[in-house]
Design an enzyme around this catalytic site. Sequence first.
Site, PDB file in Angstrom:
ATOM      1  N   ASP A   8      50.759  24.434  40.807  1.00 39.78           N
ATOM      2  CA  ASP A   8      49.382  24.663  40.364  1.00 39.78           C
ATOM      3  C   ASP A   8      49.019  23.751  39.202  1.00 39.78           C
ATOM      4  O   ASP A   8      49.751  23.687  38.210  1.00 39.78           O
ATOM      5  CB  ASP A   8      49.205  26.120  39.920  1.00 39.78           C
ATOM      6  CG  ASP A   8      49.544  27.112  41.024  1.00 39.78           C
ATOM      7  OD1 ASP A   8      49.343  26.769  42.194  1.00 39.78           O
ATOM      8  OD2 ASP A   8      50.012  28.227  40.696  1.00 39.78           O
ATOM      9  N   GLU A  27      35.543  27.528  33.609  1.00 40.66           N
ATOM     10  CA  GLU A  27      35.851  28.861  33.096  1.00 40.66           C
ATOM     11  C   GLU A  27      37.348  29.062  32.925  1.00 40.66           C
ATOM     12  O   GLU A  27      38.134  28.777  33.831  1.00 40.66           O
ATOM     13  CB  GLU A  27      35.335  29.949  34.050  1.00 40.66           C
ATOM     14  CG  GLU A  27      35.626  31.356  33.530  1.00 40.66           C
ATOM     15  CD  GLU A  27      35.649  32.429  34.609  1.00 40.66           C
ATOM     16  OE1 GLU A  27      35.475  33.614  34.251  1.00 40.66           O
ATOM     17  OE2 GLU A  27      35.839  32.102  35.789  1.00 40.66           O
ATOM     18  N   ASP A  70      31.358  35.115  27.601  1.00 47.44           N
ATOM     19  CA  ASP A  70      30.428  36.050  28.231  1.00 47.44           C
ATOM     20  C   ASP A  70      30.354  37.359  27.458  1.00 47.44           C
ATOM     21  O   ASP A  70      29.307  37.985  27.353  1.00 47.44           O
ATOM     22  CB  ASP A  70      30.813  36.302  29.686  1.00 47.44           C
ATOM     23  CG  ASP A  70      32.291  36.591  29.890  1.00 47.44           C
ATOM     24  OD1 ASP A  70      33.064  36.558  28.901  1.00 47.44           O
ATOM     25  OD2 ASP A  70      32.687  36.828  31.045  1.00 47.44           O
ATOM     26  N   SER A 108      31.150  40.601  33.280  1.00 51.36           N
ATOM     27  CA  SER A 108      31.094  39.157  33.490  1.00 51.36           C
ATOM     28  C   SER A 108      30.055  38.734  34.518  1.00 51.36           C
ATOM     29  O   SER A 108      29.684  37.557  34.560  1.00 51.36           O
ATOM     30  CB  SER A 108      32.474  38.640  33.926  1.00 51.36           C
ATOM     31  OG  SER A 108      33.422  38.809  32.900  1.00 51.36           O
ATOM     32  N   GLU A 153      45.663  29.568  44.687  1.00 52.76           N
ATOM     33  CA  GLU A 153      46.260  30.898  44.839  1.00 52.76           C
ATOM     34  C   GLU A 153      45.380  31.723  45.775  1.00 52.76           C
ATOM     35  O   GLU A 153      44.189  31.447  45.917  1.00 52.76           O
ATOM     36  CB  GLU A 153      46.367  31.616  43.488  1.00 52.76           C
ATOM     37  CG  GLU A 153      47.413  31.048  42.533  1.00 52.76           C
ATOM     38  CD  GLU A 153      48.840  31.282  42.997  1.00 52.76           C
ATOM     39  OE1 GLU A 153      49.088  32.268  43.726  1.00 52.76           O
ATOM     40  OE2 GLU A 153      49.720  30.486  42.608  1.00 52.76           O
ATOM     41  N   HIS A 196      42.486  42.741  28.986  1.00 50.59           N
ATOM     42  CA  HIS A 196      42.441  43.995  29.745  1.00 50.59           C
ATOM     43  C   HIS A 196      43.838  44.610  29.890  1.00 50.59           C
ATOM     44  O   HIS A 196      43.990  45.831  29.868  1.00 50.59           O
ATOM     45  CB  HIS A 196      41.852  43.768  31.139  1.00 50.59           C
ATOM     46  CG  HIS A 196      40.362  43.716  31.176  1.00 50.59           C
ATOM     47  ND1 HIS A 196      39.573  44.694  30.624  1.00 50.59           N
ATOM     48  CD2 HIS A 196      39.501  42.800  31.718  1.00 50.59           C
ATOM     49  CE1 HIS A 196      38.293  44.393  30.814  1.00 50.59           C
ATOM     50  NE2 HIS A 196      38.225  43.243  31.469  1.00 50.59           N
TER      51      HIS A 196
END
Length: 501
Positions: free
Chosen positions: A282, A308, A354, A93, A267, A317
């Site tokens: 949040d 983003e 990306d 990234s 955070e 992941h």
Amino acid sequence: MCVQEDELTASYWNNKGRDALHSALTSQRNLHQAKNLILFLGDGMGVSTVTAARILKGQQQGNSGEEFSLFMDTFPHLALSKTYNVDQQMPDSAGTATAYLCGVKSNYGTVGVTAATPRGNCSASIGNEVESILHRAKNAGKSVGIVTTTRVQHASPAASYAHSADRSWYADSDLPAEAVQYGCRDIAYQLISNTDINVILGGGRQYMFPKTTTDPEYPTETGDRNDGRNLVDEWLENKKNAKYVWNKSDFDAVNPTNTDFLMGLFEPADCRYEVDRDLSMDPSLSEMTEKAIRILSKNPNGFFLFVEEGRIDHGHHAGMAKRALTETIALDDAIGRAAELTSELDTLTIVTADHSHVFTFGGYSERGNPVLGVSRSLAEDNKHFTTALYGNGPGYQIENGTRPDVNETEAMDKDYLQQAAVHLSSETHGIEDVAIFAKGPMSHLIDGVQEQSYIAHVLAYAACIDPYENCELPLPSHGVGIKPSLLLSLLSLFFLTFYSC
């Protein structure tokens, strides 16, 4: 199986084809200069992720899903982006962000520098810095902002303001001796020093405060800085109409009318996944995007905004497809909200990724089969398998030559690990091209198969900023534009009526 009766006739598909053809034949290019630029980035959002998220979002609205359209799907111009880094076939990234934000391809793990900088080599980065489209837009008199669901010092947003031989130099405590010796600065320091950014929203509190400072939300956590500096206070200093917030109530209280600078860090590191987000603490990606646009759009010269959705990548992941796809839908919701707040007549909006992931979506499944469900047929071992799978990652589950069976209930859980072919602790990025979607002034330039670095050049040319100040594009038209989000709302009602299962 969920099929609309009209789909069984040839006339349905012929009419659909004629409508699409008519739209293509009558579409007109917007050859005006872009006043505003918005770049949406789905970190790790490969084409298979887009497809699966489209169907999932449609199914969440009561449809079979396949026929649904994401907001990004309605963008009229599309291209493919080659994502490799200069030194790596499989990109990361940092190197990719340098490409699409700065217009220059670089090495794996480096941000805002040329490929003459090996990762981790501070001295080699000196004199090899490259400036981002955000920095150049600010120099052109525009307001600028970054919004992310990761830490604001993370690789993707960092390339918009920082120059670092290593993406992991978040705070001064992360700098190795060689970097200190040659005077390289940490990314958090560069966030407040390199470019005067109007709006900064995301995570990353810990890198802004000293180790002696206790986090306001988590009393057992502290800042990360060794130098004793409070970078938030330094950022606020000498700014008018500036605010810092760290929770949703304070964020909601911010009035864009009398706010010119806003930093919100919700955070200590990355923001929570959307499926885990504390709605009372949040803000969502859509809410952050809206606040940013309302603040930035006060500038008569226009704005540049980078948004983003970074936790798509983290979900993949982790081998947890539900998390990744839910984040993708959150990005699409933000794209839709931005469409309601801006006009295609003067705002160039680009959506891209990306890189991709080794996430696959296939198998034998009927129309309307849950995206996270199982195939209708059994594998050769007479066990079920999910249609969402990974080529590698933590979901490898073969023991003594066998794998566990799976049912739809467990496969739909947010923490379920989709099965993977190769055992790795963390699933990897993919290498294939990713999509670029575009609408607005000069969006027709997004076409063909392009180097990822091309994106920054389109953004700069469309807005007539460095190095394309002499682009000689006419100023934006000020007529009333049709909001595609309104059209999509009507289409959603149509789908709910005719495609419900």
